[in-house]
Motif scaffolding. Structure first.
Motif, short mmCIF file in Angstrom:
data_model
loop_
_atom_site.label_atom_id
_atom_site.label_comp_id
_atom_site.label_asym_id
_atom_site.label_seq_id
_atom_site.Cartn_x
_atom_site.Cartn_y
_atom_site.Cartn_z
N ASP A 25 2.64 -11.53 -25.95
CA ASP A 25 1.79 -11.03 -27.03
C ASP A 25 2.59 -10.87 -28.32
OD1 ASP A 25 -0.71 -10.94 -25.87
OD2 ASP A 25 -0.46 -8.90 -25.09
N LYS A 26 3.85 -10.50 -28.17
CA LYS A 26 4.70 -10.29 -29.34
C LYS A 26 4.91 -11.59 -30.10
CE LYS A 26 9.29 -8.60 -30.67
NZ LYS A 26 10.58 -8.05 -30.17
N LEU A 27 5.15 -12.69 -29.37
CA LEU A 27 5.39 -13.98 -30.00
C LEU A 27 4.11 -14.79 -30.18
CD1 LEU A 27 8.61 -15.02 -28.02
CD2 LEU A 27 8.49 -13.98 -30.30
N ASN A 28 3.04 -14.33 -29.49
CA ASN A 28 1.73 -14.98 -29.55
C ASN A 28 1.80 -16.45 -29.12
OD1 ASN A 28 -1.07 -14.86 -30.07
ND2 ASN A 28 -0.78 -15.88 -32.05
N ARG A 29 2.48 -16.68 -28.00
CA ARG A 29 2.58 -18.04 -27.48
C ARG A 29 3.07 -18.03 -26.03
NH1 ARG A 29 8.01 -19.34 -27.63
NH2 ARG A 29 9.28 -18.25 -29.21
N ILE A 30 2.97 -19.19 -25.39
CA ILE A 30 3.49 -19.38 -24.04
C ILE A 30 5.01 -19.54 -24.13
CG2 ILE A 30 3.53 -20.93 -22.03
CD1 ILE A 30 0.65 -21.75 -22.80
N VAL A 31 5.74 -18.77 -23.36
CA VAL A 31 7.20 -18.88 -23.40
C VAL A 31 7.76 -19.64 -22.19
CG1 VAL A 31 7.49 -16.80 -24.79
CG2 VAL A 31 7.53 -16.62 -22.30
N ALA A 32 6.95 -19.77 -21.14
CA ALA A 32 7.41 -20.49 -19.95
C ALA A 32 6.21 -20.78 -19.05
CB ALA A 32 8.44 -19.67 -19.18
N TYR A 33 6.42 -21.71 -18.12
CA TYR A 33 5.39 -21.97 -17.12
C TYR A 33 6.07 -22.48 -15.86
CZ TYR A 33 5.42 -27.14 -17.06
OH TYR A 33 5.76 -28.45 -16.87
N TYR A 34 5.35 -22.39 -14.75
CA TYR A 34 5.84 -22.97 -13.50
C TYR A 34 4.65 -23.40 -12.65
CZ TYR A 34 5.01 -18.23 -11.55
OH TYR A 34 4.46 -17.03 -11.17
N THR A 35 4.90 -24.34 -11.75
CA THR A 35 3.87 -24.86 -10.85
C THR A 35 4.34 -24.72 -9.41
OG1 THR A 35 3.19 -26.47 -12.53
CG2 THR A 35 2.44 -26.86 -10.26
N LEU A 36 3.48 -24.17 -8.56
CA LEU A 36 3.78 -24.02 -7.14
C LEU A 36 2.80 -24.83 -6.32
CD1 LEU A 36 4.32 -20.14 -6.91
CD2 LEU A 36 6.10 -21.90 -7.10
N ARG A 37 3.28 -25.38 -5.22
CA ARG A 37 2.39 -26.04 -4.27
C ARG A 37 3.04 -26.07 -2.89
NH1 ARG A 37 2.15 -32.48 -5.67
NH2 ARG A 37 4.32 -33.03 -5.31
N CYS A 38 2.22 -26.33 -1.88
CA CYS A 38 2.74 -26.41 -0.51
C CYS A 38 3.39 -27.76 -0.28
CB CYS A 38 1.60 -26.22 0.49
SG CYS A 38 0.89 -24.58 0.50
N ASN A 39 4.40 -27.77 0.56
CA ASN A 39 5.04 -29.00 0.99
C ASN A 39 5.72 -28.69 2.32
OD1 ASN A 39 6.11 -31.64 1.03
ND2 ASN A 39 6.52 -31.59 -1.17
N SER A 40 6.37 -29.67 2.90
CA SER A 40 7.20 -29.41 4.08
C SER A 40 8.34 -30.42 4.08
CB SER A 40 6.38 -29.52 5.37
OG SER A 40 5.85 -30.82 5.52
N ILE A 41 9.44 -30.02 4.69
CA ILE A 41 10.65 -30.84 4.71
C ILE A 41 10.94 -31.25 6.14
CG2 ILE A 41 13.07 -30.96 4.02
CD1 ILE A 41 12.46 -28.27 2.45
N ILE A 42 11.18 -32.53 6.34
CA ILE A 42 11.58 -33.02 7.66
C ILE A 42 13.08 -33.24 7.62
CG2 ILE A 42 11.28 -34.82 9.39
CD1 ILE A 42 8.52 -35.35 8.19
N MET A 43 13.79 -32.49 8.44
CA MET A 43 15.25 -32.52 8.40
C MET A 43 15.84 -32.77 9.78
SD MET A 43 16.08 -29.32 5.85
CE MET A 43 17.82 -29.73 5.74
N GLU A 44 17.05 -33.28 9.79
CA GLU A 44 17.79 -33.44 11.03
C GLU A 44 18.20 -32.06 11.55
OE1 GLU A 44 21.05 -35.91 10.02
OE2 GLU A 44 19.88 -37.75 9.97
N ASP A 45 18.11 -31.87 12.87
CA ASP A 45 18.47 -30.59 13.48
C ASP A 45 19.38 -30.86 14.67
OD1 ASP A 45 18.68 -28.12 14.61
OD2 ASP A 45 16.54 -27.64 14.48
N SER A 46 20.66 -30.63 14.48
CA SER A 46 21.65 -30.92 15.53
C SER A 46 21.54 -29.96 16.71
CB SER A 46 23.06 -30.85 14.95
OG SER A 46 23.29 -29.57 14.37
N SER A 47 20.80 -28.86 16.55
CA SER A 47 20.68 -27.89 17.64
C SER A 47 19.69 -28.35 18.71
CB SER A 47 20.24 -26.53 17.09
OG SER A 47 18.92 -26.60 16.58
N LYS A 48 18.90 -29.38 18.39
CA LYS A 48 17.93 -29.88 19.35
C LYS A 48 18.53 -31.03 20.15
CE LYS A 48 13.72 -28.60 16.86
NZ LYS A 48 12.42 -29.09 16.34
#
Length: 202
Positions: free
Chosen positions: A53-76
């Motif tokens: 409100d002090k600057l009367n503008r957008i100072v930053a933004y971010y976008t979030l979404r779901c995803n998943s990572i497929i990784m190697e697992d040496s414990s299996k």
């Protein structure tokens, strides 16, 4: 600086035109001014703006979404692949007029992390994923926030033009250090919950 967190909506159609994060990050700027609105509408990713409100503008933004990572697992023993449910920080930018003053770091700890922490209480989330530009400045910022490069990353469920990016994650499982920071930050998880409950756009 007092900031207002809101999900991107029609009332910001004109305000986004004033947002500029620097010529080297023009793609992040273009996304906010164009695709971010359709992403919100189509459920591809939720974009949040931080308004001063002090600057009367957008100072930053971010976008979030779901995803998943497929990784190697040496414990299996047999199936050596693990699927990690993740929240992807797919966009994160600070206006060039507010850069180099730790604002991005403050937003990450006081807004983004508590929001992800709140989501994690509702659904399974084991990591925060980001595709950083292969750029010394961007990599430095994300490493300072606690992200680590993923040398054994195989693929993510949602893929897009990220060939020139570096895959980085923060693991949430058993991350007591991170949870302690969440509890100590100035925004707080309860405030994020209130913002979500009071804002039908979330």
């Amino acid at each position: 600086m007092a900031l207002i967190l809101e999900r991107l909506c029609k009332k910001y159609m004109r305000e986004v035109d004033d947002f500029c994060c620097g010529i080297e990050y023009v793609a992040l700027e273009d996304f906010l001014k164009g695709e971010a609105f359709s992403y919100n509408y189509n459920g591809e990713g939720n974009t949040y703006v931080l308004w001063s409100d002090k600057l009367n503008r957008i100072v930053a933004y971010y976008t979030l979404r779901c995803n998943s990572i497929i990784m190697e697992d040496s414990s299996k023993e047999n199936d050596k692949l693990s699927v990690i449910p993740s929240i992807e920080l797919s966009r994160f930018a600070v206006d060039h007029r507010n850069q180099n003053n730790h604002l991005g770091q403050d937003i990450f700890w006081n807004y983004i992390i508590p929001q992800i922490y709140y989501i994690r209480k509702l659904i399974a989330v084991e990591a925060i994923l980001v595709f950083s530009l292969d750029d010394a400045r961007a990599l430095h910022v994300y490493k300072n926030l606690g992200f680590e490069e993923m040398p054994n990353k195989l693929q993510t469920t949602i893929e897009y033009d990220n060939e020139k990016c570096i895959s980085m994650i923060i693991e949430l499982k058993n991350n007591e250090k991170l949870f302690k920071k969440i509890e100590q930050n100035s925004m707080g998880v309860n405030d994020i919950e209130k913002i979500i409950k009071d804002n039908p756009e979330f």
